[in-house]
Motif scaffolding. Structure first.
Motif, PDB file in Angstrom:
ATOM      1  N   ARG A 197      31.444  30.933  23.056  1.00  7.99           N
ATOM      2  CA  ARG A 197      30.123  31.234  23.500  1.00  7.99           C
ATOM      3  C   ARG A 197      30.305  31.313  24.925  1.00  7.99           C
ATOM      4  N   GLY A 205      14.622  32.926  25.392  1.00  7.49           N
ATOM      5  CA  GLY A 205      14.043  33.435  25.722  1.00  7.49           C
ATOM      6  C   GLY A 205      13.590  33.445  26.789  1.00  7.49           C
ATOM      7  N   ASP A 206      11.851  33.457  27.510  1.00  9.23           N
ATOM      8  CA  ASP A 206      10.983  33.910  28.140  1.00  9.23           C
ATOM      9  C   ASP A 206      10.735  32.399  29.209  1.00  9.23           C
ATOM     10  N   ALA A 259      20.005  34.980  25.469  1.00  7.69           N
ATOM     11  CA  ALA A 259      18.104  35.513  25.388  1.00  7.69           C
ATOM     12  C   ALA A 259      17.677  34.698  24.403  1.00  7.69           C
ATOM     13  N   ASP A 260      18.700  34.480  23.464  1.00  6.32           N
ATOM     14  CA  ASP A 260      18.609  34.142  22.145  1.00  6.32           C
ATOM     15  C   ASP A 260      18.038  32.497  22.343  1.00  6.32           C
ATOM     16  N   TYR A 261      18.578  31.893  23.114  1.00 10.19           N
ATOM     17  CA  TYR A 261      18.349  30.380  24.216  1.00 10.19           C
ATOM     18  C   TYR A 261      17.539  30.497  24.411  1.00 10.19           C
ATOM     19  N   TRP A 313      25.829  37.808  26.340  1.00 12.15           N
ATOM     20  CA  TRP A 313      24.328  38.055  26.844  1.00 12.15           C
ATOM     21  C   TRP A 313      23.354  37.469  26.304  1.00 12.15           C
ATOM     22  N   GLU A 314      23.225  38.145  24.619  1.00 12.06           N
ATOM     23  CA  GLU A 314      22.924  37.788  23.483  1.00 12.06           C
ATOM     24  C   GLU A 314      22.215  36.588  22.979  1.00 12.06           C
ATOM     25  N   ARG A 315      23.581  35.596  23.855  1.00 14.22           N
ATOM     26  CA  ARG A 315      23.241  34.352  23.253  1.00 14.22           C
ATOM     27  C   ARG A 315      22.420  33.076  24.076  1.00 14.22           C
TER      28      ARG A 315
END
Length: 247
Positions: A34, A78-79, A74-76, A70-72
Motif C-alpha cells: 500500500r 473518498g470525498d 482515493a478508495d480509502y 493513488w487509487e488506493r
C-alpha cells in the motif's frame, strides 16, 4: 487544543495540502502492499489519523497530492465525508517532488494554505502557527521541533525572532540534537508562482534554500510537541508503541 481562527492576512485560511505521493522506498521492507500514508498505525491508516487531526483543528478542505498507488488512497478517502472534510485529489502522473506536487495542485488553492507531510505527525497548534505567520509577515513558515538525534532530518538554523537563516536537508550530525523540519508549513499563495512547472522540484533542497537566498521572509515556528516520522522501519515500529500520542 487551540481553535483555528480560519483567516490569515484577511484571507480565508481553511485549506491544507497533504503530500501523499512518495514511493515509500525506505518503508517497503515492512509495508509493501500500500502507499505509505495508508500504513496501519494502531489498526488505522496513518492518513486517517492526520485527516482527523486537521478536522479537529478547524480546517475544512484538504487537497491530497498523490502519485504512487493513488487509487488506493482515493478508495480509502473518498470525498472526505467520514472526517467531515471536503477532500480532493491532485494526481501526479510522474513523480514531481515535494514542491512540484504543490505546483501541480495550484488550481485547487485560492489563498494562503497549510502543507503537511503525509508520513509525519507533529503536535502543533495550527491556530498559533497562523498567528505567528501573520504577525511577522512571513511569506512562508516552517514548523520546527527539537530532537535529540537530528541526523535523519532537515537541520534548521533560526535567529531570535524565528527567522529561518539556513536549512540543510538531512545534513545533521548523527546523534547530535538540533532544530529540525517538522513537516508542517504555511505558505502565502505567491510561493506557488516561484516554483517551476513541468519538472520535479524539492521544497527542502530548492524552494527553502532559494527563498533564503532571495532574502524572503521565512519563519520558523517552534513546536515542542510530539513528533514522529513513519518513513523508516525503525520509526514505523516506534509509532506502533507510541500511538497514544497520535490523534
Amino acid at each position: 487544543m487551540s481553535t483555528f481562527h480560519g483567516r490569515c492576512g484577511g484571507q480565508p485560511l481553511r485549506t491544507a495540502l497533504v503530500l501523499a505521493g512518495g514511493l515509500g522506498t525506505r518503508l517497503r521492507p515492512v509495508v509493501s502492499d500500500r502507499p505509505k500514508p495508508l500504513a496501519q498505525v494502531g489498526g488505522e491508516p496513518f492518513l486517517g489519523r492526520l485527516l482527523r487531526r486537521l478536522k479537529a483543528q478547524g480546517l475544512e478542505r484538504v487537497v491530497l497530492c498523490v502519485g504512487h498507488l493513488w487509487e488506493r488512497i482515493a478508495d480509502y478517502v473518498g470525498d472526505g465525508a467520514p472526517w467531515g472534510l471536503d477532500v480532493v485529489l491532485s494526481v501526479e502522473r510522474t513523480p514531481l517532488g515535494t514542491a512540484g506536487a504543490l505546483k501541480n495542485a495550484e488550481r485547487h488553492v485560492e489563498g494562503p494554505f497549510f502543507v503537511l507531510n503525509g508520513d509525519t505527525f507533529l503536535d502543533v497548534s495550527l491556530a498559533a502557527m497562523a498567528r505567528f505567520h501573520e504577525e511577522n509577515g512571513w511569506l512562508a513558515t516552517m514548523a520546527v521541533t527539537r530532537v535529540e538525534d537530528a541526523g535523519r532530518f532537515g537541520l534548521v538554523e533560526k535567529d531570535f525572532r524565528g527567522r529561518l537563516l539556513s536549512f540543510n536537508e538531512k545534513k545533521g550530525i548523527p546523534g547530535a540534537p538540533g532544530w529540525v523540519n517538522g513537516g508542517v508549513y504555511l505558505f502565502e499563495r505567491r510561493v506557488l508562482g516561484l516554483i517551476p512547472a513541468g519538472r520535479p522540484v524539492s521544497l527542502e533542497q530548492e524552494v527553502f534554500p532559494g527563498l533564503i537566498e532571495r532574502g524572503e521572509a521565512v519563519g520558523c515556528f517552534a513546536a515542542p510537541g510530539y513528533f514522529i516520522d513513519i518513513g523508516t522501519p525503525e520509526s514505523f515500529f516506534k509509532s506502533q508503541k507510541e500511538r497514544e500520542y497520535l490523534p
